[in-house]
Design a protein around this motif. Structure first.
Motif, short mmCIF file in Angstrom:
data_model
loop_
_atom_site.label_atom_id
_atom_site.label_comp_id
_atom_site.label_asym_id
_atom_site.label_seq_id
_atom_site.Cartn_x
_atom_site.Cartn_y
_atom_site.Cartn_z
N ALA A 16 0.83 -1.21 0.00
CA ALA A 16 0.00 0.00 0.00
C ALA A 16 0.86 1.26 0.00
O ALA A 16 0.49 2.26 -0.63
N SER A 20 0.30 3.68 -3.08
CA SER A 20 -0.22 5.03 -2.84
C SER A 20 0.76 6.09 -3.34
O SER A 20 0.35 7.13 -3.86
N THR A 21 2.07 5.82 -3.21
CA THR A 21 3.06 6.75 -3.76
C THR A 21 2.93 6.82 -5.28
O THR A 21 2.99 7.90 -5.86
#
Length: 86
Positions: A16, A20-21
């Protein structure tokens, strides 16, 4: 939650962080170098994942290695992200 579930949770949280980055970079919220630099932190993720799947007596070094990955990810992310303010 048990060891096996905790390991799966760790894998999910690590994935995650990178996903997410990538999403933030693709949306233009953070600069692309943040994504490229944080990918370098993946090299710090290999050793702890090997330790987590090892025999119980060999797992002890996993926690410091996980913390090292967390530190590397954070420093690399902030280094690239902070560059946009210069």
């Amino acid at each position: 939650i048990g060891f096996r579930a905790a390991v799966r949770l760790y894998y999910a949280l690590a994935a995650a962080a990178y996903l997410s980055t990538a999403l933030l970079a693709l949306l233009g919220i953070i600069p692309l170098p943040s994504l490229l630099l944080t990918i370098l932190a993946l090299s710090f993720l290999v050793r702890p994942t090997k330790k987590l799947t090892a025999a119980p007596e060999e797992r002890r070094p996993a926690i410091p290695l996980i913390m090292l990955h967390h530190l590397a990810f954070g420093i690399l992310f902030l280094a690239a992200f902070g560059g946009m303010f210069i």
